[in-house]
Scaffold this active site. Structure first.
Site, PDB file in Angstrom:
ATOM      1  N   ALA A 184       0.801  -1.227   0.000  1.00  0.00           N
ATOM      2  CA  ALA A 184       0.000   0.000   0.000  1.00  0.00           C
ATOM      3  C   ALA A 184       0.835   1.280   0.000  1.00  0.00           C
ATOM      4  O   ALA A 184       0.611   2.173  -0.831  1.00  0.00           O
ATOM      5  CB  ALA A 184      -0.979  -0.015   1.180  1.00  0.00           C
TER       6      ALA A 184
ATOM      7  N   GLN B 175       4.273 -13.878  -1.741  1.00  0.00           N
ATOM      8  CA  GLN B 175       5.102 -12.721  -1.393  1.00  0.00           C
ATOM      9  C   GLN B 175       5.966 -12.960  -0.163  1.00  0.00           C
ATOM     10  O   GLN B 175       7.044 -12.384  -0.038  1.00  0.00           O
ATOM     11  CB  GLN B 175       4.232 -11.478  -1.173  1.00  0.00           C
ATOM     12  CG  GLN B 175       3.497 -10.990  -2.402  1.00  0.00           C
ATOM     13  CD  GLN B 175       2.041 -11.411  -2.378  1.00  0.00           C
ATOM     14  OE1 GLN B 175       1.716 -12.532  -1.981  1.00  0.00           O
ATOM     15  NE2 GLN B 175       1.153 -10.531  -2.784  1.00  0.00           N
TER      16      GLN B 175
ATOM     17  N   ASP C  83      -3.458  -2.915   4.203  1.00  0.00           N
ATOM     18  CA  ASP C  83      -3.712  -2.104   3.013  1.00  0.00           C
ATOM     19  C   ASP C  83      -4.799  -1.069   3.245  1.00  0.00           C
ATOM     20  O   ASP C  83      -4.850  -0.057   2.561  1.00  0.00           O
ATOM     21  CB  ASP C  83      -4.085  -3.003   1.841  1.00  0.00           C
ATOM     22  CG  ASP C  83      -2.869  -3.706   1.269  1.00  0.00           C
ATOM     23  OD1 ASP C  83      -2.431  -3.311   0.177  1.00  0.00           O
ATOM     24  OD2 ASP C  83      -2.335  -4.619   1.919  1.00  0.00           O
TER      25      ASP C  83
ATOM     26  N   ASN D  32      -5.851  -6.842   4.936  1.00  0.00           N
ATOM     27  CA  ASN D  32      -4.474  -7.182   4.587  1.00  0.00           C
ATOM     28  C   ASN D  32      -4.517  -8.394   3.662  1.00  0.00           C
ATOM     29  O   ASN D  32      -5.587  -8.898   3.326  1.00  0.00           O
ATOM     30  CB  ASN D  32      -3.651  -7.463   5.852  1.00  0.00           C
ATOM     31  CG  ASN D  32      -2.163  -7.533   5.561  1.00  0.00           C
ATOM     32  OD1 ASN D  32      -1.612  -6.655   4.891  1.00  0.00           O
ATOM     33  ND2 ASN D  32      -1.493  -8.560   6.046  1.00  0.00           N
ATOM     34  N   LYS D  33      -3.363  -8.844   3.248  1.00  0.00           N
ATOM     35  CA  LYS D  33      -3.279  -9.949   2.302  1.00  0.00           C
ATOM     36  C   LYS D  33      -4.107 -11.146   2.767  1.00  0.00           C
ATOM     37  O   LYS D  33      -4.151 -11.469   3.951  1.00  0.00           O
ATOM     38  CB  LYS D  33      -1.814 -10.357   2.131  1.00  0.00           C
ATOM     39  CG  LYS D  33      -1.558 -11.407   1.066  1.00  0.00           C
ATOM     40  CD  LYS D  33      -2.114 -10.994  -0.294  1.00  0.00           C
ATOM     41  CE  LYS D  33      -1.579  -9.645  -0.760  1.00  0.00           C
ATOM     42  NZ  LYS D  33      -2.210  -9.168  -2.003  1.00  0.00           N
TER      43      LYS D  33
END
Length: 346
Positions: free
Chosen positions: A50, A200, A241, A251-252
């Site tokens: 972000a 990631q 984010d 978030n992810k």
């Protein structure tokens, strides 16, 4: 600690981005010379995270603005808004994207001067956002030290996805806390979830740790509960984010599951993010738009398909962790319980 990871660099007439889709197998820097190229870099996750998206979008506005050929202020602003609209459409969940664009647009709309002066103002604002983010991440790292468990002396911290230098202007949010703990000799080991489907954690977080000699152990996402059950994890620190006014945090994907598991094992769960990630206009996480990405991310690894034809897929990129599962939100102004976040506004 010096900042050794610089995912975004302004260089005269272009932006240099580390292509994060190639790490850790290859380190490549790409030149971004147009706002269209910047929009594509954000959409395809050459740049991601972000705060990093926000910085990149601000530079993208300048790359577009410098190509506008007019001496009419109204026409200039209209064309600039069209550029901003293109950048806004790249990724819907990360609020820093919209925050950075809105900040640049408000600065220009409130300024006087001719077109070259406005163009220069856009560049200077983008540079300011860039520099501020690096300082903010370093402050988040230091604020996090104050709320990490006092024992054991050297902590084992689990993190998810990548909220490191690559996801910001440098240093990182969640990894910023980890870096600060490492600097102060409070860190024993980082556990990095691989973070399906884009990996990631495996590709980026472990790479960052290796670059700086930070000890790291990679696990599959579905191993986290076992590790907590075995007493291997002292704290969980993740990024975000978008955070809403009540402290819910997007978030992810997979973060919510991790928070539930942490709660079940009495492991403190921290969210580290700049205040620019907090969207005070949203009352709770149900209002956060959740990006859905290409199903290929789920059914392919590299170029290899890993499941049969005829299967349907669902690929949300983010989930929302409710505030009641979060021990504290760590910002540059301090770490607070989610329901106290409103006191940091402004």
């Amino acid at each position: 600690m010096s900042n050794s990871i610089n995912p975004i660099v302004w260089q005269e007439d272009c932006v240099l981005l580390v292509d994060q889709t190639l790490l850790p197998l290859a380190y490549k820097v790409v030149e971004i010379k147009t706002y269209q190229a910047m929009a594509e870099a954000i959409r395809t996750m050459i740049v991601r995270g972000a705060p990093a998206i926000g910085v990149s979008a601000a530079y993208g506005l300048y790359l577009g603005a410098k190509e506008i050929q007019t001496t009419d202020r109204t026409i200039f602003l209209e064309k600039l808004e069209a550029i901003a609209a293109t950048l806004r459409q790249t990724r819907p969940t990360a609020v820093n994207l919209f925050w950075a664009i809105d900040r640049v647009m408000a600065t220009v709309q409130g300024a006087t001067g001719n077109i070259p002066e406005l163009q220069n103002l856009i560049l200077n604002t983008a540079k300011a956002i860039h520099n501020e983010d690096l300082a903010t991440c370093q402050a988040i790292g230091d604020q996090g030290l104050a709320v990490l468990p006092e024992t054991p002396e050297k902590l084992t911290i689990l993190t998810h996805c990548n909220a490191g230098g690559l996801a910001t202007a440098g240093y990182g949010t969640a990894l910023g806390v980890i870096r600060s703990a490492w600097r102060e000799n409070r860190l024993g080991m980082v556990y990095a979830d691989e973070t399906r489907p884009r990996l990631q954690g495996s590709k980026l977080t472990t790479w960052e740790c290796v670059q700086e000699g930070i000890p790291v152990t990679q696990i599959c996402d579905n191993m986290a509960a076992h590790c907590m059950q075995q007493g291997r994890i002292d704290a969980v620190v993740v990024g975000a984010d978008r955070i809403t006014a009540n402290g819910d945090a997007a978030n992810k994907i997979g973060t919510y599951s991790l928070a539930i598991v942490a709660k079940a094992h009495n492991v403190p769960f921290f969210v580290a993010a700049p205040l620019s990630t907090v969207d005070f206009s949203l009352s709770d996480g149900k209002q956060i738009p959740i990006e859905e990405r290409d199903p290929k991310e789920v059914y392919q690894i590299g170029d290899t398909r890993i499941c049969p034809e005829g299967v349907q897929f669902y690929n949300p990129a983010f989930d929302v962790t409710p505030a009641h599962l979060i021990t504290a939100i760590i910002t540059e102004k301090g770490a607070v319980a989610p329901d106290q976040l409103i006191h940091l506004k402004g």
